[in-house]
Each structure stands twice: as C-alpha cells, then as structure tokens.
Design a protein around this motif. Structure first.
Motif, mmCIF file in Angstrom:
data_model
loop_
_atom_site.group_PDB
_atom_site.id
_atom_site.type_symbol
_atom_site.label_atom_id
_atom_site.label_comp_id
_atom_site.label_asym_id
_atom_site.label_seq_id
_atom_site.Cartn_x
_atom_site.Cartn_y
_atom_site.Cartn_z
ATOM 1 N N ILE A 95 62.635 26.661 69.241
ATOM 2 C CA ILE A 95 62.648 27.983 69.844
ATOM 3 C C ILE A 95 63.998 28.680 69.628
ATOM 4 O O ILE A 95 64.054 29.895 69.483
ATOM 5 C CB ILE A 95 62.231 27.941 71.335
ATOM 6 C CG1 ILE A 95 61.725 29.314 71.761
ATOM 7 C CG2 ILE A 95 63.347 27.452 72.223
ATOM 8 C CD1 ILE A 95 60.870 29.296 72.998
ATOM 9 N N GLU A 97 65.787 28.355 66.881
ATOM 10 C CA GLU A 97 65.683 28.868 65.510
ATOM 11 C C GLU A 97 64.904 30.173 65.496
ATOM 12 O O GLU A 97 65.302 31.145 64.839
ATOM 13 C CB GLU A 97 65.008 27.838 64.607
ATOM 14 C CG GLU A 97 65.884 26.663 64.257
ATOM 15 C CD GLU A 97 65.126 25.612 63.447
ATOM 16 O OE1 GLU A 97 64.142 25.955 62.762
ATOM 17 O OE2 GLU A 97 65.535 24.437 63.511
ATOM 18 N N SER A 98 63.797 30.222 66.226
ATOM 19 C CA SER A 98 62.994 31.449 66.314
ATOM 20 C C SER A 98 63.807 32.576 66.931
ATOM 21 O O SER A 98 63.736 33.726 66.482
ATOM 22 C CB SER A 98 61.740 31.214 67.152
ATOM 23 O OG SER A 98 60.911 30.271 66.553
ATOM 24 N N TYR A 99 64.585 32.246 67.945
ATOM 25 C CA TYR A 99 65.407 33.251 68.611
ATOM 26 C C TYR A 99 66.443 33.824 67.647
ATOM 27 O O TYR A 99 66.594 35.041 67.538
ATOM 28 C CB TYR A 99 66.084 32.632 69.845
ATOM 29 C CG TYR A 99 67.048 33.567 70.521
ATOM 30 C CD1 TYR A 99 66.587 34.578 71.351
ATOM 31 C CD2 TYR A 99 68.426 33.440 70.333
ATOM 32 C CE1 TYR A 99 67.465 35.455 71.977
ATOM 33 C CE2 TYR A 99 69.305 34.302 70.955
ATOM 34 C CZ TYR A 99 68.826 35.308 71.776
ATOM 35 O OH TYR A 99 69.707 36.161 72.379
ATOM 36 N N GLU A 101 66.396 33.880 64.415
ATOM 37 C CA GLU A 101 65.711 34.675 63.395
ATOM 38 C C GLU A 101 65.301 36.025 63.967
ATOM 39 O O GLU A 101 65.429 37.056 63.306
ATOM 40 C CB GLU A 101 64.487 33.929 62.868
ATOM 41 C CG GLU A 101 64.823 32.768 61.963
ATOM 42 C CD GLU A 101 63.593 31.965 61.564
ATOM 43 O OE1 GLU A 101 62.461 32.479 61.687
ATOM 44 O OE2 GLU A 101 63.779 30.818 61.108
ATOM 45 N N ALA A 102 64.798 36.032 65.186
ATOM 46 C CA ALA A 102 64.351 37.267 65.821
ATOM 47 C C ALA A 102 65.503 38.237 66.050
ATOM 48 O O ALA A 102 65.332 39.452 65.905
ATOM 49 C CB ALA A 102 63.657 36.956 67.147
ATOM 50 N N GLN A 110 60.284 41.529 71.497
ATOM 51 C CA GLN A 110 60.025 40.212 70.913
ATOM 52 C C GLN A 110 61.192 39.261 71.181
ATOM 53 O O GLN A 110 60.988 38.093 71.524
ATOM 54 C CB GLN A 110 59.787 40.329 69.403
ATOM 55 C CG GLN A 110 58.479 40.987 69.037
ATOM 56 C CD GLN A 110 58.391 41.286 67.557
ATOM 57 O OE1 GLN A 110 59.346 41.749 66.941
ATOM 58 N NE2 GLN A 110 57.223 41.018 66.978
ATOM 59 N N ILE A 114 60.999 35.744 73.356
ATOM 60 C CA ILE A 114 61.452 34.452 72.820
ATOM 61 C C ILE A 114 62.572 33.884 73.685
ATOM 62 O O ILE A 114 62.613 32.690 73.966
ATOM 63 C CB ILE A 114 61.889 34.592 71.345
ATOM 64 C CG1 ILE A 114 60.676 34.927 70.478
ATOM 65 C CG2 ILE A 114 62.568 33.314 70.853
ATOM 66 C CD1 ILE A 114 61.029 35.338 69.054
ATOM 67 N N ARG A 118 62.856 30.365 75.544
ATOM 68 C CA ARG A 118 64.013 29.482 75.297
ATOM 69 C C ARG A 118 64.613 29.023 76.622
ATOM 70 O O ARG A 118 64.898 27.846 76.825
ATOM 71 C CB ARG A 118 65.043 30.217 74.445
ATOM 72 C CG ARG A 118 66.267 29.400 74.097
ATOM 73 C CD ARG A 118 67.184 30.166 73.157
ATOM 74 N NE ARG A 118 67.783 31.318 73.787
ATOM 75 C CZ ARG A 118 69.018 31.343 74.303
ATOM 76 N NH1 ARG A 118 69.773 30.268 74.254
ATOM 77 N NH2 ARG A 118 69.490 32.428 74.850
#
Length: 161
Positions: A95, A97-99, A101-102, A110, A114, A118
């Motif tokens: 999560i 990594e997703s954060y 990237e976002a 979004q 995220i 997290r």
C-alpha cells in the motif's frame, strides 16, 4: 502512561540487517526515530526505571529487541518471531508503493483514499505489535506505531531475500 524513567533515549538500528531503503523509506525511518525518541512510553517487564537504549535487529527471521540502560548495562534481549507480523508488513509495503505512485499522478481524492488504507494497515500492525510485546515490554499505542514503522524498515531486506 508517563511514568518517569520508562522511556527510550536512544535507538540503534542494526546496520547489518537494515539494508538500503528508497529515499521515502529512509525519510520515514528518520522521522519515526525522531518522533519515537521525542515521546514514548517503554517499560520492560520487571526492569528498573530507565531511561533505556534499544537496538532493533532482524536476525534469522526473528525480531530482536536488545534493551539496555543508558549506562550500557543490559536489561534484557527479547526475541520475537516475525511470522505473525509478516502479512501485515507485506500489505503495508504494497500500500505504501501504491501511495507513492499515486502521489505522482493521481487525484487528491485517490491519494486520500490510499492514505486512509495505509493508515489502517499501519494501525493494524501497531496493534498486533503491542499485543506481541504484552507481558515483556509495555508500550503505548503511539510508541507501538513508531516501532512498527521501524520494524517495517528493518524487515524490508529480510522479506525481499
């Protein structure tokens, strides 16, 4: 839970088990250490009041809390299996990594969604850590949160090998 003497004044991360983190990870680690040392409640079971020094390490897939008094005299070394934390730590890495990237190209809503996820995973890991320490080291929730961040930093290398 602010009994005098039951707190950390220094935290050493074992350099052989840490590995290198990305810039965000390094920043998160430094901030967590600074926050932890600024305000914490840390009371090893049956120990005299500190303050204490904590060396955190990951050795043989186990989490090591090596606690000593500020004068260097040992208090106790606590060893915990990483297994119960492993799933939450992996989820937290994913999560994060997703954060990151976002943050680069997602909408604010979004990013906020995220980030809420997290924080939820982080809180879950912190609660589990607090439970795992029970009967050995008493910590408050904020101390558990900061320790969980550091354990994630220490675990990154062992989970990727």
């Amino acid at each position: 839970m602010s009994d005098a003497g039951y707190h950390l004044i220094k935290l050493d991360l074992d350099s052989t088990t840490i590995g290198r983190a990305d810039p965000e990870g390094e920043h998160e680690r430094r901030v967590a250490i600074a926050d932890l040392l600024e305000a914490n409640y840390f009371a090893p079971l049956d120990a005299q009041p500190g303050p204490y020094i904590l060396r955190l390490a990951v050795e043989d897939q186990r989490l090591v809390f090596d606690v000593s008094y500020q004068d260097g005299h040992p208090v106790h070394t606590f060893v915990f299996a990483l297994g119960p934390l492993r799933r939450i730590i992996k989820d937290y890495f994913l999560i994060c990594e997703s954060y990151y990237e976002a943050v680069r190209d997602a909408s604010l809503s979004q990013i906020e969604a995220i980030d809420m996820g997290r924080r939820g995973v982080h809180n879950e890991g912190s609660s589990l850590l607090k439970e795992r320490l029970e009967g050995k080291i008493t910590v408050d929730f904020e101390t558990a949160r900061r320790l969980f961040t550091l354990i994630c930093a220490l675990s990154r290398r062992s989970l990727n090998t």
